[in-house]
Motif scaffolding. Structure first.
Motif, PDB file in Angstrom:
ATOM      1  N   GLY A  18      24.478 -40.695  19.732  1.00 13.77           N
ATOM      2  CA  GLY A  18      25.053 -40.031  18.556  1.00 13.77           C
ATOM      3  C   GLY A  18      24.472 -38.635  18.421  1.00 13.77           C
ATOM      4  N   ARG A  63      21.612 -34.604  16.807  1.00 11.49           N
ATOM      5  CA  ARG A  63      21.144 -33.440  17.578  1.00 11.49           C
ATOM      6  C   ARG A  63      19.744 -33.028  17.109  1.00 11.49           C
ATOM      7  NH1 ARG A  63      26.520 -31.742  16.732  1.00 11.49           N
ATOM      8  NH2 ARG A  63      25.973 -30.005  15.361  1.00 11.49           N
ATOM      9  N   THR A  65      21.367 -45.046  11.333  1.00 14.54           N
ATOM     10  CA  THR A  65      22.666 -44.826  10.696  1.00 14.54           C
ATOM     11  C   THR A  65      22.626 -45.315   9.256  1.00 14.54           C
ATOM     12  OG1 THR A  65      23.682 -45.201  12.844  1.00 14.54           O
ATOM     13  CG2 THR A  65      25.122 -45.429  10.914  1.00 14.54           C
ATOM     14  N   GLY A 102      25.796 -36.099  16.316  1.00  9.41           N
ATOM     15  CA  GLY A 102      26.300 -35.351  15.175  1.00  9.41           C
ATOM     16  C   GLY A 102      25.198 -34.404  14.731  1.00  9.41           C
ATOM     17  N   GLU A 103      25.344 -33.873  13.530  1.00 10.60           N
ATOM     18  CA  GLU A 103      24.334 -32.947  12.998  1.00 10.60           C
ATOM     19  C   GLU A 103      22.939 -33.570  13.079  1.00 10.60           C
ATOM     20  OE1 GLU A 103      24.743 -29.886  11.502  1.00 10.60           O
ATOM     21  OE2 GLU A 103      26.864 -29.863  12.010  1.00 10.60           O
ATOM     22  N   LYS A 112      29.436 -32.082  22.352  1.00  8.30           N
ATOM     23  CA  LYS A 112      28.351 -31.890  21.374  1.00  8.30           C
ATOM     24  C   LYS A 112      26.967 -32.011  22.010  1.00  8.30           C
ATOM     25  CE  LYS A 112      30.856 -33.159  17.210  1.00  8.30           C
ATOM     26  NZ  LYS A 112      31.022 -34.168  16.153  1.00  8.30           N
ATOM     27  N   ASN A 144      27.077 -38.983  23.450  1.00  8.35           N
ATOM     28  CA  ASN A 144      27.913 -38.805  22.267  1.00  8.35           C
ATOM     29  C   ASN A 144      29.357 -39.027  22.669  1.00  8.35           C
ATOM     30  OD1 ASN A 144      27.937 -38.031  19.394  1.00  8.35           O
ATOM     31  ND2 ASN A 144      29.305 -36.409  20.100  1.00  8.35           N
ATOM     32  N   LEU A 173      24.790 -42.749  14.106  1.00  7.87           N
ATOM     33  CA  LEU A 173      26.239 -42.525  14.100  1.00  7.87           C
ATOM     34  C   LEU A 173      26.736 -42.489  12.656  1.00  7.87           C
ATOM     35  CD1 LEU A 173      27.176 -44.914  17.055  1.00  7.87           C
ATOM     36  CD2 LEU A 173      26.960 -42.424  17.118  1.00  7.87           C
ATOM     37  N   LEU A 174      28.024 -42.304  12.519  1.00  4.48           N
ATOM     38  CA  LEU A 174      28.610 -42.168  11.191  1.00  4.48           C
ATOM     39  C   LEU A 174      28.337 -43.385  10.307  1.00  4.48           C
ATOM     40  CD1 LEU A 174      30.562 -40.648   9.245  1.00  4.48           C
ATOM     41  CD2 LEU A 174      32.421 -41.925  10.345  1.00  4.48           C
TER      42      LEU A 174
END
Ligand code: FVH
Length: 298
Positions: A11, A17, A94, A13-14, A39, A34, A68-69
């Motif tokens: 993962g 990373r 998460t 995402g913001e 990304k 990812n 993750l989301l």
């Protein structure tokens, strides 16, 4: 686990990373995956290895950090590689609920993987700074050897073996934050209803006011604990009549200013419920008890 032990971050995402960068900054071998491969470019430039598949990612390291989301995304991503997780540790950062954490831990155990659940109390820019802390729960034998590794991301705070604790505290802390922001929005709407009022000028008063009032919370919390433990009589009280008059004034002034009273309605309902219980005074334990026993809404 020593300082050179490899880690996989699933993962990017913001937040993912930022987590990968924190491990890289420490000089640790980092493998990343990812769903949207592009990304990974930044962290790969800074030294991470881009895995071609989730399976390749999880088999690259004994420690797999997942961010993750939501938990559906976690299940969707990890289920196809369940056999490869055997003997590894999954640290799931998460955001999710305690029930989801419990289900995830059971799923991981069923596939021979160790599992910690976590709640990140930071934003991407504060990861790996002294401001950041991360809550963890799950078996202590799993957490203890990883503490040093996880401390790299932000102070690692272990809450206990009950795996849902980290997400419970994470969401409770976010609840406090959300309600504080609701209060900020409402108070700024009131203060700026006059043309003389500016949000910036008002906030110069709001911040010291809230900071001072926050100093009272530990004393209220001690009374809540004493009440839950042994039904102790609270000392920090205020007459419900005083509270109700004060709240009515805030709500009337809101209406006069053309500002919605909606954010204040739950406070009014809470005070009325205490009155209905036959209480003459407000106290933190009574309010907390009342919320804990009230019917769930929504
Ligand atoms: N950002 C923050 O400030 C907060 C701080 C506290 C903790 N949260 C939680 O961290 C989780 C990730 O948040 P994020 O900020 O990294 O979120 P995004 O930048 O939107 O990245 C989402 C990643 O999830 C991947 N993803 C979404 N759905 C799927 C799926 N079905 N299968 C696989 N991956 C999925 C997404 O991939 P992609 O869209 O780039 O392909 C991103 O990697 C979150 O729980 C916060 O509540 C952050």
């Amino acid at each position: 686990m020593n300082g050179e032990a490899p880690v996989t971050v699933v993962g990017l995402g913001e937040m993912g990373r930022a987590l990968a960068d924190a491990f890289l900054a420490e000089g640790r071998p980092v493998t990343v995956w990812n769903r949207t491969a592009a990304k990974a470019e930044g962290v790969v430039t800074r030294g991470a290895v881009r895995a071609g598949s989730v399976a390749e990612a999880v088999t690259a390291s004994p420690l797999v950090v997942v961010c993750l989301l939501d938990y559906s995304a976690v299940r969707e991503t990890l289920e196809p590689v369940a056999p490869q997780l055997h003997g590894r540790t999954v640290v799931n950062l998460t955001n999710g609920t305690p029930v989801q954490a419990g289900e995830m831990a059971e799923w991981a155990a069923g596939h021979g993987a160790d599992y910690l659940d976590g709640g990140i109390m930071a934003v991407p820019t504060t990861v790996a700074t002294p401001e950041a802390f991360i809550l963890y729960s799950g078996e202590q034998r799993v957490f203890d050897p990883l503490r040093g590794t996880l401390d790299v991301l932000g102070a690692a705070k272990y809450l206990g073996a009950e795996v849902g604790l980290a997400s419970l505290y994470d969401l409770a802390l976010l609840s406090g934050l959300n309600l504080m922001f609701d209060g900020f929005h409402h108070s700024v709407a009131m203060a700026t209803s006059q043309k003389e009022g500016t949000a910036v000028g008002f906030t110069e008063l709001l911040v010291p006011w809230l900071t001072n009032m926050a100093q009272l919370l530990p004393a209220f919390a001690a009374e809540v604990d004493a009440d839950l433990d042994r039904d102790a009589e609270p000392q920090l009280t205020q007459g419900l009549d005083v509270q109700l008059v004060g709240l009515a004034n805030i709500m009337n002034a809101s209406r006069e200013a053309g500002v919605s009273t909606a954010p204040l309605e739950p406070s009014l309902a809470g005070l009325k419920a205490l009155l209905a219980e036959g209480r003459g005074v407000w106290s933190a334990p009574a309010s907390v008890r009342q919320l804990r026993s009230g019917p769930p809404v929504g």
